[in-house]
Motif scaffolding. Sequence first.
Motif, mmCIF file in Angstrom:
data_model
loop_
_atom_site.group_PDB
_atom_site.id
_atom_site.type_symbol
_atom_site.label_atom_id
_atom_site.label_comp_id
_atom_site.label_asym_id
_atom_site.label_seq_id
_atom_site.Cartn_x
_atom_site.Cartn_y
_atom_site.Cartn_z
ATOM 1 N N VAL A 128 4.691 27.729 46.209
ATOM 2 C CA VAL A 128 5.709 28.752 45.965
ATOM 3 C C VAL A 128 7.112 28.167 46.112
ATOM 4 O O VAL A 128 7.317 27.130 46.747
ATOM 5 N N ASP A 129 8.069 28.874 45.515
ATOM 6 C CA ASP A 129 9.462 28.435 45.509
ATOM 7 C C ASP A 129 10.186 28.872 46.782
ATOM 8 O O ASP A 129 9.828 29.875 47.406
ATOM 9 N N VAL A 130 11.230 28.130 47.113
ATOM 10 C CA VAL A 130 12.104 28.469 48.239
ATOM 11 C C VAL A 130 13.548 28.253 47.810
ATOM 12 O O VAL A 130 13.852 27.271 47.116
ATOM 13 N N MET A 131 14.440 29.148 48.192
ATOM 14 C CA MET A 131 15.871 28.982 47.927
ATOM 15 C C MET A 131 16.533 28.239 49.081
ATOM 16 O O MET A 131 16.256 28.536 50.248
ATOM 17 N N LYS A 132 17.395 27.292 48.759
ATOM 18 C CA LYS A 132 18.244 26.663 49.760
ATOM 19 C C LYS A 132 19.604 27.332 49.696
ATOM 20 O O LYS A 132 20.254 27.363 48.637
ATOM 21 N N VAL A 133 20.050 27.888 50.818
ATOM 22 C CA VAL A 133 21.302 28.641 50.887
ATOM 23 C C VAL A 133 22.245 27.891 51.821
ATOM 24 O O VAL A 133 22.083 27.933 53.039
ATOM 25 N N ASN A 134 23.227 27.183 51.248
ATOM 26 C CA ASN A 134 24.034 26.244 52.025
ATOM 27 C C ASN A 134 23.089 25.283 52.742
ATOM 28 O O ASN A 134 22.364 24.545 52.094
ATOM 29 N N ASP A 135 23.024 25.323 54.072
ATOM 30 C CA ASP A 135 22.113 24.418 54.777
ATOM 31 C C ASP A 135 20.897 25.135 55.346
ATOM 32 O O ASP A 135 20.213 24.598 56.210
ATOM 33 N N ARG A 136 20.616 26.341 54.839
ATOM 34 C CA ARG A 136 19.460 27.099 55.311
ATOM 35 C C ARG A 136 18.520 27.391 54.151
ATOM 36 O O ARG A 136 18.795 27.041 52.998
ATOM 37 N N TYR A 137 17.387 28.058 54.441
ATOM 38 C CA TYR A 137 16.375 28.326 53.427
ATOM 39 C C TYR A 137 15.998 29.798 53.400
ATOM 40 O O TYR A 137 16.109 30.510 54.403
ATOM 41 N N SER A 138 15.537 30.235 52.237
ATOM 42 C CA SER A 138 15.043 31.600 52.064
ATOM 43 C C SER A 138 13.825 31.587 51.157
ATOM 44 O O SER A 138 13.903 31.111 50.026
ATOM 45 N N ILE A 139 12.717 32.126 51.639
ATOM 46 C CA ILE A 139 11.510 32.190 50.822
ATOM 47 C C ILE A 139 11.399 33.513 50.069
ATOM 48 O O ILE A 139 10.709 33.612 49.062
ATOM 49 N N ASN A 140 12.117 34.536 50.533
ATOM 50 C CA ASN A 140 11.939 35.866 49.962
ATOM 51 C C ASN A 140 13.162 36.344 49.192
ATOM 52 O O ASN A 140 13.232 36.207 47.976
ATOM 53 N N VAL A 141 14.142 36.907 49.897
ATOM 54 C CA VAL A 141 15.305 37.522 49.252
ATOM 55 C C VAL A 141 16.579 37.198 50.030
ATOM 56 O O VAL A 141 16.597 37.272 51.261
ATOM 57 N N CYS A 142 17.646 36.851 49.298
ATOM 58 C CA CYS A 142 18.996 36.812 49.854
ATOM 59 C C CYS A 142 19.731 38.025 49.298
ATOM 60 O O CYS A 142 19.596 38.337 48.113
ATOM 61 N N ASN A 143 20.514 38.672 50.114
ATOM 62 C CA ASN A 143 21.271 39.811 49.623
ATOM 63 C C ASN A 143 22.626 39.890 50.305
ATOM 64 O O ASN A 143 22.792 39.457 51.438
ATOM 65 N N PHE A 144 23.593 40.440 49.580
ATOM 66 C CA PHE A 144 24.942 40.566 50.128
ATOM 67 C C PHE A 144 25.620 41.788 49.526
ATOM 68 O O PHE A 144 25.141 42.389 48.569
ATOM 69 N N GLY A 145 26.762 42.156 50.126
ATOM 70 C CA GLY A 145 27.408 43.402 49.758
ATOM 71 C C GLY A 145 26.859 44.536 50.607
ATOM 72 O O GLY A 145 26.562 44.376 51.804
ATOM 73 N N PHE A 146 26.709 45.680 49.996
ATOM 74 C CA PHE A 146 26.179 46.863 50.687
ATOM 75 C C PHE A 146 24.867 46.547 51.397
ATOM 76 O O PHE A 146 24.648 46.918 52.546
ATOM 77 N N ASP A 147 23.997 45.813 50.709
ATOM 78 C CA ASP A 147 22.682 45.477 51.245
ATOM 79 C C ASP A 147 22.768 44.689 52.549
ATOM 80 O O ASP A 147 21.947 44.863 53.452
ATOM 81 N N ALA A 148 23.752 43.806 52.636
ATOM 82 C CA ALA A 148 23.892 42.982 53.844
ATOM 83 C C ALA A 148 24.285 43.832 55.038
ATOM 84 O O ALA A 148 23.786 43.628 56.151
ATOM 85 N N MET A 149 25.190 44.780 54.827
ATOM 86 C CA MET A 149 25.585 45.648 55.931
ATOM 87 C C MET A 149 24.427 46.549 56.352
ATOM 88 O O MET A 149 24.246 46.842 57.533
ATOM 89 N N VAL A 150 23.629 46.965 55.377
ATOM 90 C CA VAL A 150 22.430 47.747 55.692
ATOM 91 C C VAL A 150 21.514 46.946 56.601
ATOM 92 O O VAL A 150 20.995 47.444 57.604
ATOM 93 N N CYS A 151 21.319 45.678 56.257
ATOM 94 C CA CYS A 151 20.444 44.821 57.048
ATOM 95 C C CYS A 151 21.011 44.588 58.443
ATOM 96 O O CYS A 151 20.272 44.607 59.434
ATOM 97 N N LYS A 152 22.315 44.359 58.523
ATOM 98 C CA LYS A 152 22.935 44.119 59.821
ATOM 99 C C LYS A 152 22.747 45.334 60.743
ATOM 100 O O LYS A 152 22.374 45.195 61.915
ATOM 101 N N ILE A 153 23.002 46.512 60.210
ATOM 102 C CA ILE A 153 22.821 47.726 61.008
ATOM 103 C C ILE A 153 21.346 47.922 61.336
ATOM 104 O O ILE A 153 20.980 48.288 62.460
ATOM 105 N N GLY A 154 20.461 47.656 60.356
ATOM 106 C CA GLY A 154 19.026 47.785 60.595
ATOM 107 C C GLY A 154 18.544 46.886 61.712
ATOM 108 O O GLY A 154 17.717 47.287 62.544
ATOM 109 N N ASN A 155 19.058 45.653 61.744
ATOM 110 C CA ASN A 155 18.701 44.739 62.826
ATOM 111 C C ASN A 155 19.168 45.269 64.179
ATOM 112 O O ASN A 155 18.481 45.127 65.192
#
Length: 308
Positions: A128-155
Amino acid sequence: MKHIFVINPCAGKQDSTTLVTQKVEAYAASHPDFDYLLYVTQASGDGSVFVSDWISQHPAVEVRFYACGGDGTLNEVVSGVLNAHADPNIVQLTVHANGSGNDYIKYYASHEDFNDIDRLVHGTPHPVDVMKVNDRYSINVCNFGFDAMVCKIGNDVRRKPIIGGKHSYTTGIIKSIFTSRTNYVRMSVDGEPFFDGKMLLTTLSNGRFNGGCYMCAPLSKNDDGLLEVNLFKPMSLWKFASLVDAYTKGTHIHRPDVKRLMQYRQGTQVEIASNEPFWLVVDGEMMHYKHYRVQNIRHAVTFVSPHE
């Protein structure tokens, strides 16, 4: 093969260390040839360090790592595997689902399927594929904007009663509706201009789900070398509310009334920038920079789905 269970005691609504330990030990008692190791992470990022160190110390040993937690735990295991430059023909990984969301595994099967140790032991490997995000990795989804704030509050609320657990993402949505519906960003995909202006949210996906129940990228294939870029422009609160059900089911991408509000394409590399640092979520974990470079790496790791 060595089977290593990387247990994150902070994942999910409660510590699953005892539950996973008892299940694994019971399985081993009835399968004498089952060679296993249990490791409980000590802090954020510790799982990645452990996995990388173990591979470096045992470079020729066939091993399968079980991420016992949620998408963040899986991210740590993936990062450890890639940081060790592991051979995907020798090193495999899978999930024992103990997180609040466990979004990546929905590509293959249910939460319950990924809790069956025997089916995981005899599972099917997939490159399976993996995204490299700057110096980190993501196997599933990267999101930003409204979605990122949703995730931050959810955490922040994930272990709180009623509004936490599987409702964390929904709680984040409700709060972010009033604070984070317009976000400025500049983007290019594979060197071509893609967007420059205010947007609602953007997802970069190899998986199909995020937020516990939302099918953000229904067309995504996690092994084709291409990530899905899905950007939503700002919209009225009424229109936003009318799309939530479609976004949950993954039917939003086919709706004619959504096309004027959405930009979509596939690619292998995405550049993202803004005038101020902004939050970007990598498999549920937060990053905060002005600029991101996302590169998709085809067949970076071998992921194991439960035996049918």
